[in-house]
Write a protein that holds these residues in place. Structure first.
Motif, PDB file in Angstrom:
ATOM      1  N   THR A 148      51.203  36.748  55.842  1.00  0.00           N
ATOM      2  CA  THR A 148      50.439  36.040  56.871  1.00  0.00           C
ATOM      3  C   THR A 148      49.939  37.054  57.904  1.00  0.00           C
ATOM      4  O   THR A 148      50.634  38.030  58.209  1.00  0.00           O
ATOM      5  N   ARG A 149      48.722  36.806  58.443  1.00  0.00           N
ATOM      6  CA  ARG A 149      48.217  37.668  59.544  1.00  0.00           C
ATOM      7  C   ARG A 149      48.761  37.205  60.884  1.00  0.00           C
ATOM      8  O   ARG A 149      48.599  37.874  61.897  1.00  0.00           O
ATOM      9  N   VAL A 172      38.825  51.733  54.821  1.00  0.00           N
ATOM     10  CA  VAL A 172      38.342  50.935  53.692  1.00  0.00           C
ATOM     11  C   VAL A 172      36.813  50.882  53.743  1.00  0.00           C
ATOM     12  O   VAL A 172      36.221  50.964  54.815  1.00  0.00           O
ATOM     13  N   GLU A 173      36.207  50.722  52.564  1.00  0.00           N
ATOM     14  CA  GLU A 173      34.740  50.642  52.495  1.00  0.00           C
ATOM     15  C   GLU A 173      34.245  49.208  52.521  1.00  0.00           C
ATOM     16  O   GLU A 173      33.061  48.946  52.704  1.00  0.00           O
ATOM     17  N   SER A 174      35.184  48.278  52.243  1.00  0.00           N
ATOM     18  CA  SER A 174      34.756  46.880  52.182  1.00  0.00           C
ATOM     19  C   SER A 174      35.912  45.979  52.589  1.00  0.00           C
ATOM     20  O   SER A 174      37.055  46.426  52.685  1.00  0.00           O
ATOM     21  N   SER A 175      35.605  44.704  52.768  1.00  0.00           N
ATOM     22  CA  SER A 175      36.658  43.738  53.077  1.00  0.00           C
ATOM     23  C   SER A 175      37.022  42.956  51.808  1.00  0.00           C
ATOM     24  O   SER A 175      37.307  41.771  51.865  1.00  0.00           O
ATOM     25  N   ALA A 176      36.967  43.648  50.690  1.00  0.00           N
ATOM     26  CA  ALA A 176      37.268  42.972  49.416  1.00  0.00           C
ATOM     27  C   ALA A 176      38.283  43.782  48.615  1.00  0.00           C
ATOM     28  O   ALA A 176      38.512  44.966  48.873  1.00  0.00           O
ATOM     29  N   ILE A 177      38.876  43.102  47.645  1.00  0.00           N
ATOM     30  CA  ILE A 177      39.855  43.722  46.757  1.00  0.00           C
ATOM     31  C   ILE A 177      39.391  43.478  45.323  1.00  0.00           C
ATOM     32  O   ILE A 177      38.943  42.378  44.998  1.00  0.00           O
ATOM     33  N   VAL A 178      39.494  44.504  44.490  1.00  0.00           N
ATOM     34  CA  VAL A 178      39.199  44.327  43.065  1.00  0.00           C
ATOM     35  C   VAL A 178      40.509  43.966  42.387  1.00  0.00           C
ATOM     36  O   VAL A 178      41.488  44.718  42.470  1.00  0.00           O
ATOM     37  N   VAL A 179      40.539  42.795  41.742  1.00  0.00           N
ATOM     38  CA  VAL A 179      41.813  42.226  41.292  1.00  0.00           C
ATOM     39  C   VAL A 179      41.859  42.052  39.768  1.00  0.00           C
ATOM     40  O   VAL A 179      40.903  41.561  39.160  1.00  0.00           O
ATOM     41  N   ASP A 180      42.988  42.441  39.179  1.00  0.00           N
ATOM     42  CA  ASP A 180      43.275  42.130  37.773  1.00  0.00           C
ATOM     43  C   ASP A 180      44.361  41.054  37.747  1.00  0.00           C
ATOM     44  O   ASP A 180      45.349  41.153  38.490  1.00  0.00           O
ATOM     45  N   THR A 181      44.181  40.052  36.915  1.00  0.00           N
ATOM     46  CA  THR A 181      45.165  38.966  36.827  1.00  0.00           C
ATOM     47  C   THR A 181      45.709  38.857  35.399  1.00  0.00           C
ATOM     48  O   THR A 181      44.945  38.994  34.437  1.00  0.00           O
ATOM     49  N   PHE A 239      34.362  40.395  57.898  1.00  0.00           N
ATOM     50  CA  PHE A 239      35.704  39.803  57.835  1.00  0.00           C
ATOM     51  C   PHE A 239      35.801  38.733  58.918  1.00  0.00           C
ATOM     52  O   PHE A 239      35.948  39.041  60.094  1.00  0.00           O
ATOM     53  N   ALA A 240      35.678  37.484  58.534  1.00  0.00           N
ATOM     54  CA  ALA A 240      35.757  36.378  59.501  1.00  0.00           C
ATOM     55  C   ALA A 240      36.436  35.190  58.825  1.00  0.00           C
ATOM     56  O   ALA A 240      35.810  34.155  58.595  1.00  0.00           O
ATOM     57  N   PRO A 241      37.725  35.347  58.471  1.00  0.00           N
ATOM     58  CA  PRO A 241      38.400  34.270  57.738  1.00  0.00           C
ATOM     59  C   PRO A 241      38.511  32.999  58.567  1.00  0.00           C
ATOM     60  O   PRO A 241      38.649  33.057  59.787  1.00  0.00           O
ATOM     61  N   ARG A 242      38.441  31.865  57.875  1.00  0.00           N
ATOM     62  CA  ARG A 242      38.524  30.585  58.574  1.00  0.00           C
ATOM     63  C   ARG A 242      39.721  29.790  58.080  1.00  0.00           C
ATOM     64  O   ARG A 242      40.177  29.971  56.954  1.00  0.00           O
ATOM     65  N   THR A 243      40.211  28.892  58.946  1.00  0.00           N
ATOM     66  CA  THR A 243      41.217  27.928  58.514  1.00  0.00           C
ATOM     67  C   THR A 243      40.455  26.790  57.876  1.00  0.00           C
ATOM     68  O   THR A 243      39.565  26.213  58.494  1.00  0.00           O
ATOM     69  N   VAL A 247      36.385  40.206  42.101  1.00  0.00           N
ATOM     70  CA  VAL A 247      36.331  40.636  43.511  1.00  0.00           C
ATOM     71  C   VAL A 247      36.796  39.484  44.403  1.00  0.00           C
ATOM     72  O   VAL A 247      36.221  38.405  44.382  1.00  0.00           O
ATOM     73  N   HIS A 248      37.892  39.723  45.150  1.00  0.00           N
ATOM     74  CA  HIS A 248      38.448  38.706  46.050  1.00  0.00           C
ATOM     75  C   HIS A 248      38.314  39.194  47.483  1.00  0.00           C
ATOM     76  O   HIS A 248      38.379  40.391  47.739  1.00  0.00           O
ATOM     77  N   GLY A 249      38.212  38.254  48.422  1.00  0.00           N
ATOM     78  CA  GLY A 249      38.224  38.621  49.847  1.00  0.00           C
ATOM     79  C   GLY A 249      39.633  39.019  50.275  1.00  0.00           C
ATOM     80  O   GLY A 249      40.621  38.592  49.657  1.00  0.00           O
ATOM     81  N   LEU A 250      39.723  39.825  51.334  1.00  0.00           N
ATOM     82  CA  LEU A 250      41.041  40.269  51.834  1.00  0.00           C
ATOM     83  C   LEU A 250      41.932  39.072  52.181  1.00  0.00           C
ATOM     84  O   LEU A 250      43.107  39.033  51.832  1.00  0.00           O
ATOM     85  N   ALA A 251      41.349  38.088  52.881  1.00  0.00           N
ATOM     86  CA  ALA A 251      42.169  36.975  53.370  1.00  0.00           C
ATOM     87  C   ALA A 251      42.732  36.161  52.209  1.00  0.00           C
ATOM     88  O   ALA A 251      43.905  35.797  52.203  1.00  0.00           O
ATOM     89  N   GLY A 252      41.900  35.882  51.207  1.00  0.00           N
ATOM     90  CA  GLY A 252      42.362  35.097  50.062  1.00  0.00           C
ATOM     91  C   GLY A 252      43.422  35.843  49.274  1.00  0.00           C
ATOM     92  O   GLY A 252      44.372  35.249  48.761  1.00  0.00           O
ATOM     93  N   PHE A 253      43.283  37.153  49.169  1.00  0.00           N
ATOM     94  CA  PHE A 253      44.238  37.946  48.384  1.00  0.00           C
ATOM     95  C   PHE A 253      45.570  38.106  49.123  1.00  0.00           C
ATOM     96  O   PHE A 253      46.632  37.936  48.546  1.00  0.00           O
ATOM     97  N   PHE A 254      45.493  38.413  50.421  1.00  0.00           N
ATOM     98  CA  PHE A 254      46.736  38.715  51.152  1.00  0.00           C
ATOM     99  C   PHE A 254      47.345  37.501  51.852  1.00  0.00           C
ATOM    100  O   PHE A 254      48.558  37.428  52.007  1.00  0.00           O
ATOM    101  N   HIS A 255      46.494  36.595  52.331  1.00  0.00           N
ATOM    102  CA  HIS A 255      47.011  35.552  53.236  1.00  0.00           C
ATOM    103  C   HIS A 255      46.514  34.165  52.856  1.00  0.00           C
ATOM    104  O   HIS A 255      45.938  33.464  53.700  1.00  0.00           O
TER     105      HIS A 255
END
Ligand SMILES: Cc1cc2nc3c(=O)[nH]c(=O)nc-3n(C[C@H](O)[C@H](O)[C@H](O)COP(=O)(O)OP(=O)(O)OC[C@H]3O[C@@H](n4cnc5c(N)ncnc54)[C@H](O)[C@@H]3O)c2cc1C
Length: 455
Positions: A106-107, A178-187, A250-254, A291-299
């Protein structure tokens, strides 16, 4: 000072304390100098699950006024007031190309609270916990104000010391570019626990971030089936065209708010089983390079405000343990007993820790860490967790104090072998035992030198 009833994030074991809201380190020093018999404790955003940020009958220092300074130099060295949240740090500095070196799930935690718990993230296997990236703290103790650096004993008694050495008022932290507010994700969706652990053992080191969500209710051949997600910060060039124009946005919303009241029966074995099934099925079997956003990936949970209320009035607890490598059988047995123990877990997360951290009471040690959110209620819960604690201690593992609300005091010494060393350093900073918390009283882990706060 107004008195307030306080709980941790799990909403169990409420206690009343006088809450003070100082705006500066000098005001914090005054509060420590005039403390009553039940002592003083800092509190950030109350995201520790149990009683770590409570001080029944004493004073609690709400750090939300300690938000100055908030500065970043050209090399990425952050200086922040202890009451600044990681949310604010990220909203301010991600758009400028800097990310925190370690983030919990959580942030909504303060910088001071993160250091006091020495929090870890999905990158512990490579980067350790947050203390490894802190270069200075300002700590107000009952004996004075200290500028502490990693070469000081009191620094490491404070990092992971759960607020019991003093009140942190400022933190210097090395951020990462960081160069972006995204994460490259493998699932990868795995059929069982052994496959999950094998994949993590073999491949985690190729990724900066790794975490497995575990279905803790599946049993038999699918015991511990998981959704493993691993990723790295996305270079700007990896972003889809639509995001290239503003790669650091980067402007995450509730997006949702939990209702103010929910029946305790809302989360029961049936609803939790249905949620776990749906969550497992909806994950891709194998996906590369999403490609996932930081907020969705971490929080992901930060998108639902007040989600802890969904557990109803009885609240919930988190059981987070670490077991050393080589004790995989104990981990398997633990998951087995939890799946069959009549105590459903809504959320199970498995990570691999890297090297131990230097804080005397820091939680991470090399091994597997499993975290489970469980509704309070089933009568089997207490005895089950007590018995798991016994196995855990015997296997050289421990539970995380920032999540704990129920550990028995006789276990803490075995789980935290550097406790006496910590007590000795703490005793020098706080010889009269002014700093105290409900957690410290319950675990009795302040040692014989402490008197004032322990009634
Ligand atoms: C959804 C969720 C996910 C989480 N994920 C993770 C995770 O992945 N990894 C992880 O490590 N933790 C995780 N946590 C736990 C959380 O990171 C810690 O409990 C953190 O300490 C909470 O910070 P806070 O500011 O809310 O502190 P509080 O909960 O208010 O306080 C926690 C402790 O820090 C002390 N403290 C707070 N501020 C100060 C200060 N200024 N000076 C001295 N002591 C202070 C308090 O006395 C208390 O002992 C998670 C919690 C939630 C709710």
């Amino acid at each position: 000072m107004p008195a307030q009833l306080l709980t941790g994030w799990g909403r169990t074991g409420a206690t009343r304390a006088e809450v003070a809201s100082p705006g500066s380190a000098a005001e914090v020093a005054d509060l420590l100098g005039t403390a009553g018999r039940r002592g003083v404790l800092a509190r950030g955003l109350g995201r520790s699950y149990g009683d770590a940020a409570q001080n029944a009958g004493g004073t609690v220092v709400d750090t939300s006024g300690l938000t100055e300074p908030l500065e970043l130099d050209a090399d990425g060295n952050l200086r922040a007031g202890a009451g600044v949240s990681l949310d604010t740090v990220m909203r301010t500095f991600v758009p400028r190309g800097w990310f925190v070196p370690v983030t919990p799930g959580t942030r909504q935690v303060t910088v001071g609270g993160a250091v006091a718990a020495d929090v870890h993230g999905k990158n512990h296997h490579l980067d350790g916990s947050i203390g490894r990236h802190v270069t200075r703290i300002r700590l107000v103790t009952p004996t004075g104000t200290h500028e502490l650096r990693p070469e000081d004993d009191l620094f490491w008694a404070t990092v992971g010391g759960m607020g019991l050495t003093g009140v942190i008022t400022e933190v210097d932290l090395r951020m990462i570019a960081v160069e972006s507010s995204a994460i490259v994700v493998d699932t990868d969706r795995t059929p069982d626990l052994d496959t999950t652990m094998a994949l993590m053992t073999e491949g985690d080191d190729r990724y900066r971030y790794s975490v497995a969500w575990i279905d803790c209710l599946s049993s038999g051949r699918s015991l511990g089936r998981s959704v493993l997600t691993r990723g790295d910060h996305a270079p700007a060039a990896a972003l889809p065209d639509a995001r290239r124009a503003d790669p650091l946005r980067f402007a995450p919303r509730t997006v949702l708010a939990a209702p103010p009241w929910a029946p305790s029966a809302l989360l029961n074995a049936m609803s939790i089983r249905a949620f776990n099934e749906a969550w497992y099925r909806r994950a891709p079997r194998r996906e590369r390079g999403a490609v996932h956003g930081l907020a969705g990936f971490f929080h992901p949970l930060d998108g639902v405000s007040g989600w802890n209320r969904l557990y109803g009035h009885r609240g919930f607890l988190q059981y987070q343990l670490v077991l050393p490598f080589g004790q995989e059988d104990v981990l398997r047995r633990t998951v087995e007993r939890l799946a069959g123990g009549g105590c459903p877990s809504f959320f199970g997360v498995l990570k691999r820790f890297g090297g131990a951290d230097a804080g005397h009471l820091s939680f991470p040690t090399p091994g597997w860490t499993l975290a489970l959110d469980m509704p309070v209620g089933p009568s089997a819960l207490g005895p089950l967790l007590d018995s798991l604690d016994a196995d855990l201690a015997e296997a050289g593992g421990r539970v995380y104090l920032a999540k704990d609300s129920r550990l028995r005091s006789e276990r803490v010494r075995a789980m935290y072998p550097r406790l006496e060393e910590w007590q000795e350093v703490r005793g020098r900073a706080d010889p009269d035992g002014v700093m105290c918390s409900d957690l410290a009283r319950r675990l009795g882990h302040l040692g014989a030198g402490a008197t004032g706060g322990i009634a």
